[in-house]
Design a protein around this motif. Sequence first.
Motif, PDB file in Angstrom:
ATOM      1  N   ALA A 167       0.829  -1.212   0.000  1.00 21.87           N
ATOM      2  CA  ALA A 167       0.000   0.000   0.000  1.00 21.87           C
ATOM      3  C   ALA A 167       0.860   1.258   0.000  1.00 21.87           C
ATOM      4  O   ALA A 167       0.589   2.215  -0.735  1.00 21.87           O
ATOM      5  N   THR A 170       2.572   1.584  -3.400  1.00 19.82           N
ATOM      6  CA  THR A 170       1.595   1.991  -4.410  1.00 19.82           C
ATOM      7  C   THR A 170       1.306   3.491  -4.315  1.00 19.82           C
ATOM      8  O   THR A 170       1.229   4.195  -5.333  1.00 19.82           O
ATOM      9  N   GLY A 171       1.169   3.986  -3.090  1.00 20.25           N
ATOM     10  CA  GLY A 171       0.962   5.419  -2.901  1.00 20.25           C
ATOM     11  C   GLY A 171       2.145   6.233  -3.406  1.00 20.25           C
ATOM     12  O   GLY A 171       1.973   7.277  -4.042  1.00 20.25           O
ATOM     13  N   PHE A 174       2.115   6.226  -7.174  1.00 23.73           N
ATOM     14  CA  PHE A 174       1.079   7.133  -7.681  1.00 23.73           C
ATOM     15  C   PHE A 174       1.574   8.577  -7.637  1.00 23.73           C
ATOM     16  O   PHE A 174       1.362   9.355  -8.580  1.00 23.73           O
TER      17      PHE A 174
END
Length: 321
Positions: A167, A170-171, A174
């Motif tokens: 997580a 992924t952040g 992004f």
Amino acid sequence: MNTNNPSSAPGLRLGVALGFVLLALAPFVVYPLFLIKIICFALFAAAFNLLIGYAGLLSFGHAALFGGGSYLAAHALKRWGVSPEVALLIGTLFAAALGLLIGALAVRRQGIYFAMITLALSQMVYFLFLQAPFTGGEDGIQSVPQGKMFGLINLENQLTLYYTVAAIATGALFLLWRIIHSPFGNILCAIRDNEARTVSLGYRPTRYKLAVFVMSAALAGLAGSLKALSFQLASLVDVTWQMSGEVILMTLLGGLGTFFGPLVGAALVVCMQSFLSATIIPTPVIIGVTFVACVLSFRKGVFGQIKHWLKQRKRQAGAPH
């Protein structure tokens, strides 16, 4: 609709959706710690690609930033007893500060001179961590406690640790995507392609180079911090010049200047290292041969070449007969 916006492509949306599904199901098929290693190095390679792929700056010293974040996060967890989220923040901020220092000295030069300055400063950081009392010397910092993130998420459970690392990564990816596809990212590409023309338009390339160096350093430090937290270890291996070479290999193998290329390259290199470690075949030789073969056959990298082929097929399909 703006067809030039990559986020509007249906194929990209489908690929991202499939990526999330794979991330969710992967730990039930593959050992979670092995997947975490791939994720950490994928983030490291993506951070390095931001510098070389979009700003055209080749750093031979990114291991100092990756390892620096790893050491500071491990030290904060073990010696200061901070929570995991604070340790990750400390590791990331330290790498950003170190990147600011190295970048301020290096961005004044171009080409091979820039690369050599980053290599020299990285070696200084290596010897600092080798001799500093808080780093444990050649033994590194071992048995790093994982604890609970935000006092709720128990990271001692491998499955929970995997999803937490996935997580966070992924952040970060992004955020990297937003940087690349912003006006700032467009200016970086302009500097990479023609710095003199960028200057004539009124921009100051040195400021942008320093800014992107710090951003790349922060993301590399976050990757190192996640690795230290996950494997409960910070070692000199993460700070060596060989690690800098390894991330260059991952980026070139996957596809320089592409968003997903470094992620693919990192996965390929980590998988090869893991598979070959169980054999008598010398790992560096096989990886080197693979790299040479890919450079000769896929000059744009594995992902870059696939992307190029898909674009050619799309043009051929849309061409009038």
